[in-house]
Design an enzyme around this catalytic site. Structure first.
Site, short mmCIF file in Angstrom:
data_model
loop_
_atom_site.label_atom_id
_atom_site.label_comp_id
_atom_site.label_asym_id
_atom_site.label_seq_id
_atom_site.Cartn_x
_atom_site.Cartn_y
_atom_site.Cartn_z
N ASP A 188 22.77 59.96 1.97
CA ASP A 188 21.46 60.07 2.62
C ASP A 188 21.26 58.83 3.48
OD1 ASP A 188 18.75 61.23 2.99
OD2 ASP A 188 18.12 59.41 1.93
N GLU A 273 23.89 64.92 6.12
CA GLU A 273 22.93 65.81 6.77
C GLU A 273 23.24 65.92 8.26
OE1 GLU A 273 18.61 65.74 4.92
OE2 GLU A 273 19.33 63.69 5.21
N CYS A 326 13.53 68.52 -6.73
CA CYS A 326 13.98 67.82 -7.94
C CYS A 326 15.44 68.17 -8.20
CB CYS A 326 13.12 68.22 -9.14
SG CYS A 326 13.67 67.47 -10.71
N CYS A 329 15.57 69.89 -12.18
CA CYS A 329 15.06 71.23 -12.51
C CYS A 329 14.92 72.14 -11.30
CB CYS A 329 13.72 71.12 -13.24
SG CYS A 329 12.38 70.49 -12.19
N CYS A 345 8.59 64.17 -11.35
CA CYS A 345 8.58 65.65 -11.32
C CYS A 345 7.80 66.18 -12.52
CB CYS A 345 10.02 66.17 -11.31
SG CYS A 345 10.13 67.98 -11.27
N CYS A 347 8.90 68.07 -14.64
CA CYS A 347 9.78 68.10 -15.81
C CYS A 347 9.87 66.74 -16.50
CB CYS A 347 11.18 68.58 -15.42
SG CYS A 347 12.08 67.44 -14.33
N ASP A 354 15.38 58.35 -2.34
CA ASP A 354 16.63 58.42 -1.60
C ASP A 354 17.80 58.85 -2.48
OD1 ASP A 354 15.26 57.59 0.65
OD2 ASP A 354 15.64 55.46 0.26
#
Length: 397
Positions: A188, A273, A326, A329, A345, A347, A354
């Site tokens: 990333d 990306e 996430c 999950c 999150c 969860c 990042d």
């Protein structure tokens, strides 16, 4: 993959006054021929006619016979012919929708270069002599050429800072595929940290331009105070600015080369990306920082080195919500402003923004590779869309 890879080995050299004068004349003639041929092809295009390389080559012969352009005979003919071939390639890329329409070369802004083929240079015992020059070039051999290498083309150039370079294109048998490995990494890119890997490692952003910003601003102020047309003084101030830019560019390129080589050597698969950097730099607030990060250069280096060494680079779709998803999950957050660097999150997992994005990039890239989707999108793809487009469904309430 071919057994041997052609590589360009670039070296700095210091020409004599006679060599510098001859090469400067050659640069000017190359630019003149390129512009004349481009004008002729453009004019023919307005008449709905096509002009190819052979026709421009015949034009060059006719131009040399005129009194106005007789000076074209004073330099080697090979760089002039190569200029016509480069123009032909530019038009091929234009018609293939891989590039914009060719532009005229500028005396002040365009790169000064001339390309010589084997008939226009002699390379013996590590000494390179160009056509129309009496002495070999004084080259600083900063690294050795491959053993037994014989250059197929030689390109001489001069940058804005006044530095002279020679680039020798030859086969390098030392470039061979690396031993396969099971390692894979998601990458990333960012501004706070240049790279964040799915392993949790973060590579700091050197911010090369920012480090020299004060020096650059001072040099640019001095240049702005010089009166246009003020000959030597303005030229000296311009070269000072160019040297600062060259220092920034050299450090940036060196850092990216070391970084990409490390990633390629350590990993079999690298997932990134497919960012539209050209569109992103239109953001006035971030353009300077994005340009300094040089994400496009990073990707280019990564791709050709992966091809050399038998690795794989996967580019996922730029619209994939890697930061909002996430990685544990699969919950997709509704919003994720840029200032949020850490989030929790539902969860219960606490994410570094990042690192979480890098893990998601790796997961979707490997999934696309297994499913057989096109995983190395070409940048010339109409619309700029990647072949790997993943849509993450929202969690039902």
């Amino acid at each position: 993959m071919p057994t041997h890879v052609k590589r360009a080995f670039k070296y700095r050299f210091y020409p004599t006054d006679a060599q510098a004068a001859e090469l400067s004349r050659t640069f000017g003639c190359v630019r003149k021929v390129y512009n004349l041929a481009l004008a002729a092809r453009t004019e023919a295009w307005t008449r709905q006619e096509r002009v190819n390389y052979n026709q421009t080559s015949a034009m060059l012969t006719a131009w040399k016979k005129t009194e106005e352009l007789a000076y074209l005979n004073e330099v080697s003919a090979v760089p002039l012919q190569q200029a016509l071939r480069h123009l032909q390639t530019a038009f091929a890329n234009f018609f293939g929708k891989r590039a914009k329409y060719p532009r005229f070369k500028s005396r002040k802004k365009s790169r000064k270069s001339a390309e010589y083929t084997t008939s226009a240079f002699r390379f013996r015992d590590g000494r390179l002599t160009l056509a129309k020059t009496a002495e070999p070039l004084d080259i600083v051999w900063s690294r050795p050429l491959p053993e037994g290498a014989s250059p197929s083309t030689v390109t001489v150039s001069q940058d804005a800072a006044g530095r002279w370079y020679v680039s020798l294109l030859c086969e390098d048998p030392s470039v061979q595929p690396l031993a396969p490995t099971d390692a894979a990494v998601g990458v990333d890119v960012g501004l706070g940290h240049l790279l964040t890997l799915s392993t949790g490692e973060k590579v700091s952003n050197p911010r090369h331009e920012r480090r020299d910003r004060a020096r650059l601003a001072k040099a640019q102020r001095r240049l702005a105070r010089k009166v246009k047309g003020d000959g030597a003084n303005r030229a000296k101030a311009r070269r000072t600015v160019a040297r600062v830019y060259a220092r920034i560019t050299d450090r940036r390129r060196d850092h990216l080369h070391k970084l990409t080589t490390r990633l390629v050597r350590e990993n079999q698969t690298i997932v990134i990306e497919d960012l539209a950097v050209r569109n992103m730099v239109k953001n006035g607030s971030l353009a300077r920082a994005i340009s300094d990060a040089a994400w496009s250069d990073f990707r280019s280096m990564l791709e050709y080195k992966a091809q050399w060494y038998g690795r794989e680079v996967i580019a996922i779709d730029r619209w994939f919500p890697s930061s909002k998803l996430c990685s544990v999950c699969g919950t997709l957050q509704d919003k994720m402003p840029l200032h949020v660097r850490e989030w929790t999150c539902d969860c219960g997992t606490i994410h570094d923004r990042d690192v979480n994005a890098a893990k998601n990039i790796l997961a979707v890239g490997l999934t696309a590779s297994v499913c057989g989707a096109g995983v190395r999108p070409q940048r010339s793809t109409p619309g700029g869309q990647s072949a790997v487009k993943q849509k993450t469904p929202r969690r039902e309430p």
